[in-house]
Design an enzyme around this catalytic site. Structure first.
Site, short mmCIF file in Angstrom:
data_model
loop_
_atom_site.label_atom_id
_atom_site.label_comp_id
_atom_site.label_asym_id
_atom_site.label_seq_id
_atom_site.Cartn_x
_atom_site.Cartn_y
_atom_site.Cartn_z
N ARG A 244 -34.60 39.40 57.16
CA ARG A 244 -34.31 38.60 58.35
C ARG A 244 -33.54 39.46 59.34
NH1 ARG A 244 -37.74 35.74 57.74
NH2 ARG A 244 -37.82 33.53 57.31
N GLU A 273 -35.67 38.20 68.05
CA GLU A 273 -37.13 38.03 68.07
C GLU A 273 -37.46 36.90 69.03
OE1 GLU A 273 -39.12 37.69 64.29
OE2 GLU A 273 -37.81 39.19 63.41
N HIS A 291 -42.72 41.69 62.65
CA HIS A 291 -42.55 40.58 61.68
C HIS A 291 -43.89 40.18 61.02
CE1 HIS A 291 -39.74 37.02 60.58
NE2 HIS A 291 -40.56 37.33 59.58
P1 NAD Z 1 -35.49 35.01 46.99
O1 NAD Z 1 -34.70 33.78 47.23
O2 NAD Z 1 -36.46 35.03 45.86
O3 NAD Z 1 -34.49 36.26 46.80
C1 NAD Z 1 -33.36 36.48 47.57
C2 NAD Z 1 -32.28 37.05 46.66
O4 NAD Z 1 -31.17 37.42 47.45
C3 NAD Z 1 -31.77 36.04 45.62
O5 NAD Z 1 -31.95 36.57 44.32
C4 NAD Z 1 -30.29 35.86 45.98
O6 NAD Z 1 -29.49 35.70 44.83
C5 NAD Z 1 -29.99 37.16 46.70
N1 NAD Z 1 -28.87 37.10 47.64
C6 NAD Z 1 -28.51 36.09 48.48
N2 NAD Z 1 -27.47 36.48 49.25
C7 NAD Z 1 -27.18 37.76 48.89
C8 NAD Z 1 -26.23 38.71 49.32
N3 NAD Z 1 -25.37 38.43 50.30
N4 NAD Z 1 -26.21 39.91 48.72
C9 NAD Z 1 -27.08 40.21 47.72
N5 NAD Z 1 -28.00 39.36 47.27
C10 NAD Z 1 -28.07 38.14 47.85
O7 NAD Z 1 -36.21 35.35 48.38
P2 NAD Z 1 -37.48 36.28 48.61
O8 NAD Z 1 -38.71 35.48 48.45
O9 NAD Z 1 -37.32 37.52 47.82
O10 NAD Z 1 -37.32 36.59 50.17
C11 NAD Z 1 -36.30 37.47 50.64
C12 NAD Z 1 -36.26 37.53 52.15
O11 NAD Z 1 -37.50 37.96 52.68
C13 NAD Z 1 -35.96 36.20 52.85
O12 NAD Z 1 -34.99 36.45 53.85
C14 NAD Z 1 -37.25 35.84 53.51
O13 NAD Z 1 -37.03 35.07 54.66
C15 NAD Z 1 -37.81 37.22 53.85
N6 NAD Z 1 -39.26 37.25 54.08
C16 NAD Z 1 -39.73 37.97 55.13
C17 NAD Z 1 -41.10 38.03 55.38
C18 NAD Z 1 -41.64 38.83 56.53
O14 NAD Z 1 -42.66 38.47 57.09
N7 NAD Z 1 -41.02 39.93 56.90
C19 NAD Z 1 -42.00 37.35 54.56
C20 NAD Z 1 -41.49 36.65 53.47
C21 NAD Z 1 -40.12 36.61 53.24
#
Ligand code: NAD
Length: 315
Positions: A244, A273, A291
């Site tokens: 993000r 964005e 993105h």
């Molecule tokens: P997820 O919930 O499976 O994993 C996120 C992890 O981050 C969790 O294990 C959580 O415990 C950990 N976490 C939370 N806060 C933290 C911190 N401050 N420090 C360390 N760890 C922390 O999520 P995911 O499916 O792996 O997605 C991760 C990110 O990717 C999200 O922000 C999502 O919005 C983004 N994403 C982006 C795109 C894109 O198009 N670029 C697509 C899909 C997802």
């Protein structure tokens, strides 16, 4: 039900919904016209990805809305609690794009370590006249194998990325606020499978030991990578953010790149964005994408079908 897919939906998803008697409107209605459009067309389900914002004001104005579906992971573009308080269900597809995002991270890493971004830009302009100079400029790339891949946020995408990194012969170090250990299952084309148990470590170890760091945490109130963290990284290292905008302090990132405190960075997400600042867009050490981490044919199809299946279960 009348379903508006405002940020698009895969044909597989549309087929599944239409086969079951629903009407799918595939139109990208501008944010400010959305409430009127939804009321005029009696929209019961609003499907979005990350572009359309479903804020309190919109939820208040629309009359027939029963379900909001988010194709993808984060729900930060939807006022979920407010929707729920109005009896509107909110659904999403958290796992559908992990493979796609992990692939893009590896792409950004190779852009950084093999100078692909600049080589791709300069070859069409100077490839004919200055081949040798360009060859010289871009001959100091490094290999991935044997290096350390640091992953911050070891959830779905972080763990999927670990498989890619292991496959490339890299060591994985990971930090997660809540996860202590993860089982990473590598499955190969011929059915062989190898399991790796990865214990997470502290954030400082990831920051100081990694040759490349990738961020996979949910939206945060403040940047978790700022000046201090960037200064602790190896000057030969790179950092990639596909999670993000705002998770890396963009000002501090540009400064670290300009002052050679960091070798390269890859960004798919931005604080502002859809209008990231020019100083990011023009930086030669930044590999950029708009993105698209979760936006592949396969992920779109999975998202469409998963949303459709969940809607059919509700109705
Ligand atoms: P997820 O919930 O499976 O994993 C996120 C992890 O981050 C969790 O294990 C959580 O415990 C950990 N976490 C939370 N806060 C933290 C911190 N401050 N420090 C360390 N760890 C922390 O999520 P995911 O499916 O792996 O997605 C991760 C990110 O990717 C999200 O922000 C999502 O919005 C983004 N994403 C982006 C795109 C894109 O198009 N670029 C697509 C899909 C997802």
């Amino acid at each position: 039900m009348n379903i508006l897919a405002n940020d698009g939906i895969s044909q597989d998803g549309v087929n599944l919904l239409e086969k079951n008697g629903h009407t799918v409107i595939q139109k990208n209605v501008a944010q400010e016209q959305l409430a009127d459009f939804m009321n005029e067309n009696e929209v019961h389900v609003l499907l979005v990805r990350s572009a359309t914002k479903v804020r309190k004001e919109l939820i208040e104005k629309v009359k027939d809305l029963k379900v909001i579906g988010r194709g993808g992971v984060g729900l930060d573009n939807i006022d979920v609690e407010h929707a729920k308080s109005k009896g509107i269900k909110v659904i999403n597809t958290p796992a559908a794009s992990s493979e796609s995002v992990a692939d893009l991270v590896i792409g950004h890493m190779f852009c950084g370590i093999r100078y692909l971004k600049n080589a791709n830009r300069e070859m069409p302009l100077e490839g004919e006249s200055s081949f040798k100079q360009l060859k010289k400029s871009y001959s100091k790339g490094t290999e991935a194998a044997g290096k350390t891949f640091g992953i911050i946020g070891f959830g779905r995408i972080g763990q999927t990325l670990a498989k890619r990194a292991i496959g490339l012969g890299m060591k994985v170090v990971a930090y997660d606020k809540f996860i202590d250990e993860a089982n990473i299952e590598l499955t190969f084309f011929d059915g062989q499978q190898i399991d790796f148990k990865i214990k997470t470590t502290d954030m400082n170890t990831v920051i100081t030991e990694s040759d490349v760091i990738s961020l996979h945490v949910p939206a945060q109130k403040e940047a978790i990578i700022g000046k201090t963290e960037l200064e602790r990284m190896k000057p030969t290292a790179g950092i990639i953010n596909t999670s993000r905008g705002g998770i890396i302090d963009e000002e501090a990132l540009v400064k670290a790149l300009d002052e050679d405190k960091l070798a390269y960075a890859g960004l798919d997400v931005f604080e502002n964005e859809p209008q990231p600042p020019v100083k990011l867009l023009m930086n030669p050490k930044l590999s950029l994408s708009p993105h698209i981490g979760g936006a592949t044919v396969e992920a779109q199809s999975r998202i469409g079908v998963e949303l459709a299946e969940q809607l059919l279960e509700i109705n």
